[in-house]
Write an enzyme that holds these catalytic residues in place. Structure first.
Site, PDB file in Angstrom:
ATOM      1  N   TYR A 229       0.824  -1.201   0.000  1.00 29.25           N
ATOM      2  CA  TYR A 229       0.000   0.000   0.000  1.00 29.25           C
ATOM      3  C   TYR A 229       0.866   1.263   0.000  1.00 29.25           C
ATOM      4  CZ  TYR A 229      -3.600   3.341   1.416  1.00 29.25           C
ATOM      5  OH  TYR A 229      -4.449   4.412   1.475  1.00 29.25           O
ATOM      6  N   LYS A 233       0.929   4.187  -2.926  1.00 24.72           N
ATOM      7  CA  LYS A 233       0.590   5.587  -2.689  1.00 24.72           C
ATOM      8  C   LYS A 233       1.802   6.498  -2.894  1.00 24.72           C
ATOM      9  CE  LYS A 233      -3.763   5.048  -1.922  1.00 24.72           C
ATOM     10  NZ  LYS A 233      -4.744   5.577  -2.892  1.00 24.72           N
TER      11      LYS A 233
END
Length: 265
Positions: A229, A233
């Protein structure tokens, strides 16, 4: 007297517990005189550097101000369209409802939760707004292209793209599988590429558009158990900085102004 925009940017003024933002610019007339002006946010979404217009007087908390009114502002009978990925629930849904309240036609999207997506459409219709739900997996370029095509067939334009779709699959790296890594990267990062790539030419032909990429502080500082993740991002932040004019980039909720995009992007 005609005035031309030399530059403009968004100024955010923190007023705890709220924030207020303004679009402020510098304009110049044919005599070379320059003024600092405020630009209506609705107009700002359809203008670019070099546009001409007129000034009118307005009021602000600090007194009288000059407001720039563009001569190429989109006509009132043209409804703007916002395509919001991952908008059947949560943050995406909230964004969609807010755009709808401001007069946008809305494309609701998700890969799953189609019943919830249809429910959001009904909520928007109760607000007397226009909306459609389109199921598509943003990690699949062909599905994204079909979604964009359906949007154009339905509404004829795309003024705003919000790359909001995202997933998590948390595990410490030692326990993380390739599938968990790949899926998160595919949706959160490749999905941003797929959607951005698919609307660029449309927005350029319209004379401009807005792309909002939803990132995260985790993309800057990392977080245990979120290697996939955080990487996705962080990639979104880097992608936005690279594709956008740096002056129009906002970390964590990054913003790409197509009307100011360099040709090499």
């Amino acid at each position: 007297m005609s005035w031309k925009i030399l530059t403009y940017s968004e100024i955010t003024q923190p007023l705890p517990p709220y924030k207020r933002s303004y679009i402020v610019g510098i304009v110049e007339n044919e005599k070379g005189s320059r003024r600092i002006v405020q630009i209506d946010k609705k107009i700002a979404e359809s203008i670019s550097i070099g546009d001409e217009g007129e000034l009118k007087k307005g009021e602000s908390p600090t007194g009288e101000i000059d407001i720039f009114v563009s001569s190429k502002s989109i006509e009132k009978d043209v409804q703007k369209v916002a395509l919001i990925t991952g908008s059947s629930r949560g943050i995406g849904k909230a964004i969609a409802l807010e755009f709808a309240k401001n007069g946008f036609a809305i494309v609701i999207n998700s890969d799953l939760h189609s019943e919830e997506g249809a429910g959001v459409v009904k909520e928007i219709e109760k607000l007397e707004g226009a909306a459609v739900y389109i199921k598509a997996d943003v990690s699949d370029l062909q599905q994204v292209e079909k979604m964009v095509k359906r949007t154009m067939e339905k509404f004829g334009r795309i003024d705003v793209l919000v790359n909001n779709a995202g997933i998590t699959s948390d595990k410490k790296l030692v326990n993380m599988t390739y599938e968990q890594w790949y899926k998160v990267i595919s949706v959160n990062l490749s999905g941003v590429f797929n959607c951005t790539k698919s609307v660029l030419e449309i927005m350029k032909q319209q004379g401009g558009g807005k792309i909002i990429n939803m990132a995260s502080i985790v993309g800057e500082i990392g977080n245990i158990g979120q290697a996939n993740y955080a990487s996705s991002k962080g990639g979104v932040i880097a992608f936005t900085k690279t594709v956008a004019d740096r002056k129009s980039t906002r970390l964590n909720s990054s913003h790409t102004d197509i009307s100011r995009m360099p040709s090499s992007a």
